[in-house]
Design a protein around this motif. Structure first.
Motif, PDB file in Angstrom:
ATOM      1  N   UNK A  20      16.581   2.189   5.228  1.00 43.47           N
ATOM      2  CA  UNK A  20      15.167   2.524   5.385  1.00 43.47           C
ATOM      3  C   UNK A  20      14.977   3.878   6.063  1.00 43.47           C
ATOM      4  N   UNK A  21      15.767   4.183   7.092  1.00 42.63           N
ATOM      5  CA  UNK A  21      15.610   5.464   7.791  1.00 42.63           C
ATOM      6  C   UNK A  21      15.790   6.632   6.829  1.00 42.63           C
ATOM      7  N   UNK A  22      16.821   6.579   6.016  1.00 45.76           N
ATOM      8  CA  UNK A  22      17.101   7.650   5.062  1.00 45.76           C
ATOM      9  C   UNK A  22      15.980   7.771   4.039  1.00 45.76           C
ATOM     10  N   UNK A  23      15.575   6.650   3.478  1.00 40.94           N
ATOM     11  CA  UNK A  23      14.516   6.656   2.461  1.00 40.94           C
ATOM     12  C   UNK A  23      13.187   7.134   3.047  1.00 40.94           C
ATOM     13  N   UNK A  30       9.277  14.974   1.460  1.00 44.92           N
ATOM     14  CA  UNK A  30       8.865  15.488   0.150  1.00 44.92           C
ATOM     15  C   UNK A  30       7.481  14.993  -0.277  1.00 44.92           C
ATOM     16  N   UNK A  31       6.851  14.178   0.568  1.00 42.56           N
ATOM     17  CA  UNK A  31       5.512  13.642   0.316  1.00 42.56           C
ATOM     18  C   UNK A  31       5.429  12.826  -0.969  1.00 42.56           C
ATOM     19  N   UNK A  32       6.465  12.031  -1.233  1.00 46.04           N
ATOM     20  CA  UNK A  32       6.442  11.107  -2.362  1.00 46.04           C
ATOM     21  C   UNK A  32       5.683   9.854  -1.960  1.00 46.04           C
ATOM     22  N   UNK A  33       4.966   9.253  -2.905  1.00 51.96           N
ATOM     23  CA  UNK A  33       4.324   7.955  -2.641  1.00 51.96           C
ATOM     24  C   UNK A  33       5.324   6.832  -2.827  1.00 51.96           C
ATOM     25  N   UNK A  34       6.174   6.975  -3.839  1.00 48.42           N
ATOM     26  CA  UNK A  34       7.218   5.989  -4.070  1.00 48.42           C
ATOM     27  C   UNK A  34       8.320   6.607  -4.910  1.00 48.42           C
ATOM     28  N   UNK A  35       9.481   5.983  -4.836  1.00 52.33           N
ATOM     29  CA  UNK A  35      10.635   6.453  -5.594  1.00 52.33           C
ATOM     30  C   UNK A  35      11.326   5.271  -6.259  1.00 52.33           C
ATOM     31  N   UNK A  36      11.860   5.508  -7.450  1.00 57.69           N
ATOM     32  CA  UNK A  36      12.595   4.429  -8.106  1.00 57.69           C
ATOM     33  C   UNK A  36      13.936   4.191  -7.418  1.00 57.69           C
ATOM     34  N   UNK A  37      14.379   2.948  -7.489  1.00 53.92           N
ATOM     35  CA  UNK A  37      15.663   2.552  -6.925  1.00 53.92           C
ATOM     36  C   UNK A  37      16.565   2.144  -8.090  1.00 53.92           C
ATOM     37  N   UNK A  38      17.794   2.677  -8.090  1.00 51.20           N
ATOM     38  CA  UNK A  38      18.746   2.370  -9.158  1.00 51.20           C
ATOM     39  C   UNK A  38      20.065   1.910  -8.554  1.00 51.20           C
ATOM     40  N   UNK A  44      17.653   0.520 -13.429  1.00 53.29           N
ATOM     41  CA  UNK A  44      16.444   0.407 -12.621  1.00 53.29           C
ATOM     42  C   UNK A  44      16.402  -0.930 -11.888  1.00 53.29           C
ATOM     43  N   UNK A  45      16.133  -0.884 -10.577  1.00 54.53           N
ATOM     44  CA  UNK A  45      16.045  -2.090  -9.758  1.00 54.53           C
ATOM     45  C   UNK A  45      14.650  -2.343  -9.194  1.00 54.53           C
ATOM     46  N   UNK A  46      13.883  -1.279  -8.960  1.00 46.05           N
ATOM     47  CA  UNK A  46      12.562  -1.432  -8.362  1.00 46.05           C
ATOM     48  C   UNK A  46      12.072  -0.123  -7.778  1.00 46.05           C
ATOM     49  N   UNK A  47      11.050  -0.233  -6.933  1.00 37.44           N
ATOM     50  CA  UNK A  47      10.396   0.930  -6.317  1.00 37.44           C
ATOM     51  C   UNK A  47      10.380   0.743  -4.799  1.00 37.44           C
ATOM     52  N   UNK A  48      10.645   1.821  -4.092  1.00 37.65           N
ATOM     53  CA  UNK A  48      10.499   1.830  -2.636  1.00 37.65           C
ATOM     54  C   UNK A  48       9.498   2.937  -2.310  1.00 37.65           C
ATOM     55  N   UNK A  49       8.536   2.643  -1.439  1.00 39.64           N
ATOM     56  CA  UNK A  49       7.546   3.671  -1.152  1.00 39.64           C
ATOM     57  C   UNK A  49       6.807   3.498   0.151  1.00 39.64           C
ATOM     58  N   UNK A  50       5.733   4.258   0.246  1.00 40.78           N
ATOM     59  CA  UNK A  50       4.971   4.300   1.491  1.00 40.78           C
ATOM     60  C   UNK A  50       4.326   2.963   1.825  1.00 40.78           C
ATOM     61  N   UNK A  51       3.964   2.167   0.825  1.00 39.09           N
ATOM     62  CA  UNK A  51       3.395   0.850   1.133  1.00 39.09           C
ATOM     63  C   UNK A  51       4.415  -0.027   1.836  1.00 39.09           C
ATOM     64  N   UNK A 120      -2.640   0.937 -12.893  1.00 42.24           N
ATOM     65  CA  UNK A 120      -1.696   0.579 -11.827  1.00 42.24           C
ATOM     66  C   UNK A 120      -1.799   1.488 -10.610  1.00 42.24           C
ATOM     67  N   UNK A 121      -2.338   2.694 -10.817  1.00 43.28           N
ATOM     68  CA  UNK A 121      -2.465   3.662  -9.723  1.00 43.28           C
ATOM     69  C   UNK A 121      -1.117   3.958  -9.071  1.00 43.28           C
ATOM     70  N   UNK A 122      -0.049   3.877  -9.866  1.00 40.21           N
ATOM     71  CA  UNK A 122       1.295   4.117  -9.370  1.00 40.21           C
ATOM     72  C   UNK A 122       2.120   4.774 -10.463  1.00 40.21           C
ATOM     73  N   UNK A 123       3.076   5.575 -10.068  1.00 42.86           N
ATOM     74  CA  UNK A 123       3.974   6.189 -11.043  1.00 42.86           C
ATOM     75  C   UNK A 123       4.659   5.094 -11.859  1.00 42.86           C
ATOM     76  N   UNK A 124       5.019   5.444 -13.084  1.00 45.48           N
ATOM     77  CA  UNK A 124       5.601   4.465 -14.004  1.00 45.48           C
ATOM     78  C   UNK A 124       7.070   4.779 -14.265  1.00 45.48           C
ATOM     79  N   UNK A 125       7.963   3.839 -13.982  1.00 49.93           N
ATOM     80  CA  UNK A 125       9.358   4.022 -14.357  1.00 49.93           C
ATOM     81  C   UNK A 125       9.519   3.869 -15.876  1.00 49.93           C
ATOM     82  N   UNK A 126      10.287   4.760 -16.467  1.00 46.96           N
ATOM     83  CA  UNK A 126      10.589   4.679 -17.900  1.00 46.96           C
ATOM     84  C   UNK A 126      12.014   4.149 -17.992  1.00 46.96           C
ATOM     85  N   UNK A 127      12.147   2.966 -18.599  1.00 45.93           N
ATOM     86  CA  UNK A 127      13.415   2.255 -18.595  1.00 45.93           C
ATOM     87  C   UNK A 127      13.868   1.969 -20.025  1.00 45.93           C
ATOM     88  N   UNK A 128      15.113   2.303 -20.300  1.00 45.99           N
ATOM     89  CA  UNK A 128      15.720   2.019 -21.602  1.00 45.99           C
ATOM     90  C   UNK A 128      15.885   0.505 -21.721  1.00 45.99           C
TER      91      UNK A 128
END
Length: 150
Positions: A20-23, A30-38, A44-51, A120-128
């Motif tokens: 968590x500290x690193x993320x 970088x002022x990201x709202x959320x980032x994908x986790x792989x 793709x595993x999920x999203x980690x973010x400010x919420x 969704x008001x959230x970025x969308x992961x594009x997954x194969x």
């Protein structure tokens, strides 16, 4: 046109093993709202973010299902919130990573993809679909850049 036409094919990602500290540092820097986790293979595993970060610093009574409607009576300082974050900062990001974010395949129709982004008001992961690998992310910024440059 498809989702692939507006996605960032090289998104910044977090690994499931990140703490968590690193993320948190990376997201705030970088002022990201959320980032994908792989995982190690790029699946793709999920999203980690400010919420998630807010969830970790809020009092438990505020975030419990069927919890308090208002917590205005709770008086905490920024130091109290910081201490709560320090208590969990060495934990893996999986403790509050969200898996409930809608994903789309690269060939998903563009207008439907934009509707998902809007709703969704959230970025969308594009997954194969076959491999489960993250191949891109679609954010409001990505769409805006593509629309303005068209």
């Amino acid at each position: 046109m498809t989702a692939a036409s507006v996605m960032d094919p090289h998104p910044t990602v977090l690994k499931a093993t990140d703490i968590i500290r690193t993320a948190a540092s990376f997201i705030l820097e970088h002022r990201y709202r959320n980032l994908p986790v792989v995982d190690e293979e790029g699946r793709y595993l999920g999203i980690f973010g400010v919420n998630c970060l807010l969830k970790l610093v809020l009092p438990k009574a505020a975030i419990m299902e069927k919890g308090l409607e208002s917590v205005s009576f709770i008086k905490e300082t920024l130091a109290d919130l910081h201490q709560r974050l320090r208590e969990v900062e060495e934990q893996p990001i999986s403790v509050c990573m969200s898996q409930e974010v809608t994903t789309v395949p690269p060939d998903h129709p563009l207008v439907d993809t934009l509707l998902i982004l809007y709703r969704s008001k959230s970025s969308i992961p594009v997954v194969e679909p076959e491999s489960g690998k993250l191949v891109g992310m679609i954010s409001y910024w990505d769409v805006g850049e593509h629309v303005l440059s068209a």
